[in-house]
Design a protein around this motif. Structure first.
Motif, mmCIF file in Angstrom:
data_model
loop_
_atom_site.group_PDB
_atom_site.id
_atom_site.type_symbol
_atom_site.label_atom_id
_atom_site.label_comp_id
_atom_site.label_asym_id
_atom_site.label_seq_id
_atom_site.Cartn_x
_atom_site.Cartn_y
_atom_site.Cartn_z
ATOM 1 N N VAL A 445 0.597 -1.155 0.021
ATOM 2 C CA VAL A 445 0.009 0.022 -0.070
ATOM 3 C C VAL A 445 0.928 1.098 0.084
ATOM 4 C CG1 VAL A 445 -1.765 1.378 1.251
ATOM 5 C CG2 VAL A 445 -1.782 -1.114 0.970
ATOM 6 N N ASN A 446 2.091 1.244 0.712
ATOM 7 C CA ASN A 446 2.803 2.323 0.958
ATOM 8 C C ASN A 446 3.421 2.801 -0.411
ATOM 9 O OD1 ASN A 446 2.447 2.329 3.633
ATOM 10 N ND2 ASN A 446 4.213 1.527 4.274
ATOM 11 N N GLN A 447 3.722 1.628 -1.229
ATOM 12 C CA GLN A 447 4.579 1.850 -2.462
ATOM 13 C C GLN A 447 3.414 2.462 -3.663
ATOM 14 O OE1 GLN A 447 6.105 -2.023 -3.098
ATOM 15 N NE2 GLN A 447 8.076 -1.603 -1.929
ATOM 16 N N LYS A 448 2.435 1.922 -3.364
ATOM 17 C CA LYS A 448 1.334 2.286 -4.682
ATOM 18 C C LYS A 448 0.799 3.638 -4.194
ATOM 19 C CE LYS A 448 -0.387 -2.310 -6.447
ATOM 20 N NZ LYS A 448 0.655 -3.102 -5.843
ATOM 21 N N PHE A 449 0.515 3.919 -3.089
ATOM 22 C CA PHE A 449 -0.043 5.176 -2.804
ATOM 23 C C PHE A 449 0.517 6.144 -2.234
ATOM 24 C CE2 PHE A 449 -3.385 2.050 -3.326
ATOM 25 C CZ PHE A 449 -4.350 2.668 -3.999
ATOM 26 N N GLY A 450 2.092 5.908 -1.799
ATOM 27 C CA GLY A 450 2.890 7.053 -1.181
ATOM 28 C C GLY A 450 2.530 7.421 -0.036
ATOM 29 N N ILE A 451 2.311 6.584 0.946
ATOM 30 C CA ILE A 451 1.676 6.830 2.258
ATOM 31 C C ILE A 451 2.366 5.973 3.285
ATOM 32 C CG2 ILE A 451 -0.515 7.620 1.662
ATOM 33 C CD1 ILE A 451 -1.715 5.081 2.725
ATOM 34 N N ASP A 452 2.504 6.367 4.473
ATOM 35 C CA ASP A 452 2.500 5.398 5.521
ATOM 36 C C ASP A 452 1.410 4.833 6.223
ATOM 37 O OD1 ASP A 452 4.654 4.226 7.606
ATOM 38 O OD2 ASP A 452 2.998 5.014 8.739
ATOM 39 N N ALA A 453 1.004 3.516 5.758
ATOM 40 C CA ALA A 453 -0.165 2.939 5.917
ATOM 41 C C ALA A 453 -0.634 2.788 7.242
ATOM 42 C CB ALA A 453 -0.389 1.460 5.237
ATOM 43 N N ILE A 454 0.289 2.537 8.281
ATOM 44 C CA ILE A 454 -0.129 2.221 9.549
ATOM 45 C C ILE A 454 -0.348 3.704 10.385
ATOM 46 C CG2 ILE A 454 1.047 1.760 11.970
ATOM 47 C CD1 ILE A 454 2.781 -0.332 10.436
ATOM 48 N N THR A 455 0.289 4.730 9.652
ATOM 49 C CA THR A 455 -0.101 6.102 10.393
ATOM 50 C C THR A 455 -1.353 6.690 9.852
ATOM 51 O OG1 THR A 455 2.262 6.668 10.636
ATOM 52 C CG2 THR A 455 0.679 8.414 10.594
ATOM 53 N N TYR A 456 -1.629 6.380 8.674
ATOM 54 C CA TYR A 456 -2.649 6.774 7.830
ATOM 55 C C TYR A 456 -4.089 6.134 8.323
ATOM 56 C CZ TYR A 456 -5.333 8.367 3.716
ATOM 57 O OH TYR A 456 -6.542 8.940 3.149
ATOM 58 N N PHE A 457 -3.872 4.730 8.473
ATOM 59 C CA PHE A 457 -5.034 4.291 9.148
ATOM 60 C C PHE A 457 -5.095 3.702 10.512
ATOM 61 C CE2 PHE A 457 -5.094 2.513 4.494
ATOM 62 C CZ PHE A 457 -6.377 3.266 4.092
ATOM 63 N N ILE A 458 -4.361 4.789 11.337
ATOM 64 C CA ILE A 458 -4.078 4.293 12.693
ATOM 65 C C ILE A 458 -5.800 4.413 13.341
ATOM 66 C CG2 ILE A 458 -4.020 7.015 13.170
ATOM 67 C CD1 ILE A 458 -2.256 3.989 14.903
ATOM 68 N N ASP A 459 -6.610 5.045 13.066
ATOM 69 C CA ASP A 459 -8.031 4.999 13.683
ATOM 70 C C ASP A 459 -8.627 3.717 13.461
ATOM 71 O OD1 ASP A 459 -7.600 7.397 14.820
ATOM 72 O OD2 ASP A 459 -8.704 8.622 13.156
ATOM 73 N N GLU A 460 -8.465 3.277 12.151
ATOM 74 C CA GLU A 460 -9.089 1.842 11.734
ATOM 75 C C GLU A 460 -8.423 0.786 12.368
ATOM 76 O OE1 GLU A 460 -9.926 5.010 8.545
ATOM 77 O OE2 GLU A 460 -8.364 4.587 9.573
ATOM 78 N N ILE A 461 -7.121 0.800 12.532
ATOM 79 C CA ILE A 461 -6.390 -0.116 13.186
ATOM 80 C C ILE A 461 -6.897 -0.383 14.582
ATOM 81 C CG2 ILE A 461 -4.150 -0.734 14.116
ATOM 82 C CD1 ILE A 461 -2.951 0.317 11.572
ATOM 83 N N ALA A 462 -7.011 0.836 15.112
ATOM 84 C CA ALA A 462 -7.469 0.514 16.583
ATOM 85 C C ALA A 462 -8.928 0.021 16.774
ATOM 86 C CB ALA A 462 -7.662 2.048 17.220
ATOM 87 N N GLN A 463 -9.681 0.526 15.824
ATOM 88 C CA GLN A 463 -10.929 -0.215 15.759
ATOM 89 C C GLN A 463 -11.025 -1.543 15.273
ATOM 90 O OE1 GLN A 463 -14.202 1.875 13.174
ATOM 91 N NE2 GLN A 463 -12.545 3.544 13.169
ATOM 92 N N LEU A 464 -10.095 -2.159 14.773
ATOM 93 C CA LEU A 464 -10.004 -3.718 14.679
ATOM 94 C C LEU A 464 -9.472 -4.317 15.775
ATOM 95 C CD1 LEU A 464 -8.358 -3.529 11.118
ATOM 96 C CD2 LEU A 464 -10.797 -4.183 11.651
ATOM 97 N N GLY A 465 -9.192 -3.695 16.949
ATOM 98 C CA GLY A 465 -8.844 -4.396 18.034
ATOM 99 C C GLY A 465 -9.541 -5.416 18.642
ATOM 100 N N ALA A 466 -10.678 -5.331 18.596
ATOM 101 C CA ALA A 466 -11.693 -6.287 19.144
ATOM 102 C C ALA A 466 -11.753 -7.678 18.329
ATOM 103 C CB ALA A 466 -13.222 -5.681 19.507
#
Length: 513
Positions: A445-466
């Motif tokens: 994802v980082n290579q294709k879209f030029g982002i840091d996926a973990i930082t970009y989706f930090i809120d979504e990652i938190a929601q996936l905790g359960a």
């Protein structure tokens, strides 16, 4: 849950004693979504867990597109013309034709179909299709070295596409040959949906001779009491005869549709249907959940709610069906779909090349989708945007537009559009890979879209905790992997990445299971 802040920390969410139950994709190192799932030695079978299904079974979309069709807005004048003119000529086409007619009303139906026995209806409609094809074709460029746009896939849906008479099907196909260049029988995917009750004695041979190489049969159930309750009566022998003839004619792949949750169904009767269908050995099966919404779909008002199985019985049906099909050797593709391990869908999934669009799971992810007919949908990619367009859903309005276009070339059939942004494309990429391959690779994802996926989706990652704690998924610094217990709930994982869902539409969909 501890917030994730260090991208290089190893497996920050792996706090459970239980180790991940799947290995990271290894078949093709250059493709992070390739895996050995479905091979004889290593299958990632879906694990049916009733407790988890009940916990996470919320309403959500099927993600045949992102954004979903609920984001359509009225299209500006001349926009469709510009989209088609600017389409990348090198991209192959997938053509979709919507045939809205049926001769019989199936009471479970959730579509706007036209019930008629007038043969003249199909002839009139065919002329409108030909006019629309001609109108759009003038805007399409051909790739270098060819005089016509290249078609890699074609599908006729509906309704009942075989409502068209054999000679009308020949007329449509022959006209298409003058407008497009079709790949060979071995390279292209040319399919049609069939109501086995409506086949003439020669229809399958006509279709195969034309070039169709895949068929899909709507069976739904083989139990007579269920068939009577939904007004779709046919024998198992009829289905078996159609499959036998199709194989003798050389069709590459045969799909059968089943539905669970219909009136008078029980876990025992559906199990008998599934086992009988397995004996017929279709290449693919689609097993859909019946959603009873009589307030939205008039046909369903013919079904008595008292005749419907309980939610508990439906879950049992689903669990039994999954177990029976996987034990019989079918690979669970995702969202209701199963395929034999050597079927193109199963192979594409293992190779990390599976895609989804408005036709469902497909191996033709490099195609632009061009729709024809009332309510048909197109998906055209231009640079970093994708345009999703829809024709009018009212037959008379659609026909009036096509008539008007014969006198004014600026008039085009699409009435709705979605223009996706690069942010939409990013989220689409994540959602579709989760649904097709049960995995999203952060580095990819980082290579294709030029982002840091973990930082970009930090809120979504938190929601996936359960879901991580419930062992539906596994997350670490490399990516997110859907585990066997989560495969039936992969849509729930994908929904976390949907920016539109909770803002406007959380009550507009049926339950996932």
């Amino acid at each position: 849950m501890t917030e994730y802040s260090q991208p290089d920390t190893q497996q920050p969410y792996n706090r459970a004693d239980e180790q991940p139950t799947t290995t990271r994709p290894v078949m093709q190192p250059d493709n992070p979504y390739a895996s050995t799932r479905g091979s004889i030695t290593s299958k990632q079978l879906p694990a049916f867990d009733e407790t988890m299904i009940q916990k996470y079974n919320r309403s959500g979309p099927r993600y045949t597109s992102y954004p979903t069709a609920l984001e359509f807005t009225p299209i500006a004048v001349e926009l469709e013309t510009k989209i088609l003119k600017n389409r990348e000529a090198r991209a192959p086409l997938s053509l979709y034709f919507h045939i809205p007619f049926c001769r019989h009303l199936c009471y479970y139906c959730a579509c706007n179909k036209i019930i008629t026995k007038k043969n003249s209806d199909s002839g009139d409609y065919l002329q409108y299709l030909i006019k629309e094809i001609t109108h759009k074709r003038r805007l399409l460029s051909a790739p270098e070295g060819s005089s016509k746009p290249v078609v890699k896939q074609l599908h006729l849906g509906g309704g009942t596409p075989t409502f068209l008479r054999d000679e009308e099907m020949v007329q449509l196909w022959q006209f298409l040959q003058t407008q497009f260049e079709f790949l060979s029988d071995d390279e292209g995917d040319y399919s049609i949906e069939i109501d086995p009750r409506e086949l003439s004695g020669n229809t399958l041979k006509v279709l195969r001779d034309l070039g169709f190489n895949r068929i899909s049969l709507g069976v739904q159930d083989l139990d007579e009491s269920v068939q009577i309750a939904v007004n779709r009566v046919h024998s198992a022998e009829l289905i078996e005869n159609v499959l036998t003839e199709a194989r003798e004619l050389g069709f590459h792949s045969i799909n059968i549709d089943l539905i669970y949750g219909l009136p008078h169904q029980t876990p025992e009767t559906l199990e008998q249907t599934v086992r009988r269908i397995i004996e017929m050995a279709p290449d693919r099966l689609s097993v859909f959940n019946y959603a009873h919404l009589p307030e939205r779909f008039k046909a369903q008002r013919q079904i008595k709610e008292a005749d419907l199985p309980s939610p508990a019985a439906k879950l049992t049906m689903l669990g039994n069906t999954i177990n029976t099909l996987t034990e019989a050797g079918y690979q669970y593709i995702g969202i209701d779909h199963f395929a034999k391990p050597d079927d193109e869908l199963a192979v594409a999934q293992r190779e990390g090349k599976l895609h989804r669009n408005f036709q469902g799971y497909t191996i033709m992810g490099d195609c632009d989708l061009l729709g024809f007919g009332v309510s048909s949908i197109s998906q055209i990619a231009n640079a970093n945007s994708r345009y999703i367009l829809q024709n009018d859903t009212d037959l008379q309005a659609y026909q009036a537009t096509i008539d008007a276009a014969q006198h004014n070339l600026a008039i085009m059939p699409a009435v709705k559009v979605i223009k996706t942004s690069i942010k939409d494309r990013l989220r689409e990429y994540v959602i579709m890979n989760l649904l097709c391959h049960d995995y999203i690779d952060f580095k990819d994802v980082n290579q294709k879209f030029g982002i840091d996926a973990i930082t970009y989706f930090i809120d979504e990652i938190a929601q996936l905790g359960a879901m991580q704690e419930d062992r539906l998924i596994d997350m670490d610094a490399a990516g997110i992997r859907v585990l066997p217990k989560g495969r039936l709930l992969a849509r729930n994982v994908a929904m976390v990445f949907d920016e539109y869902l909770d803002k406007k539409h959380k009550n507009r969909f049926s339950k996932v299971i």
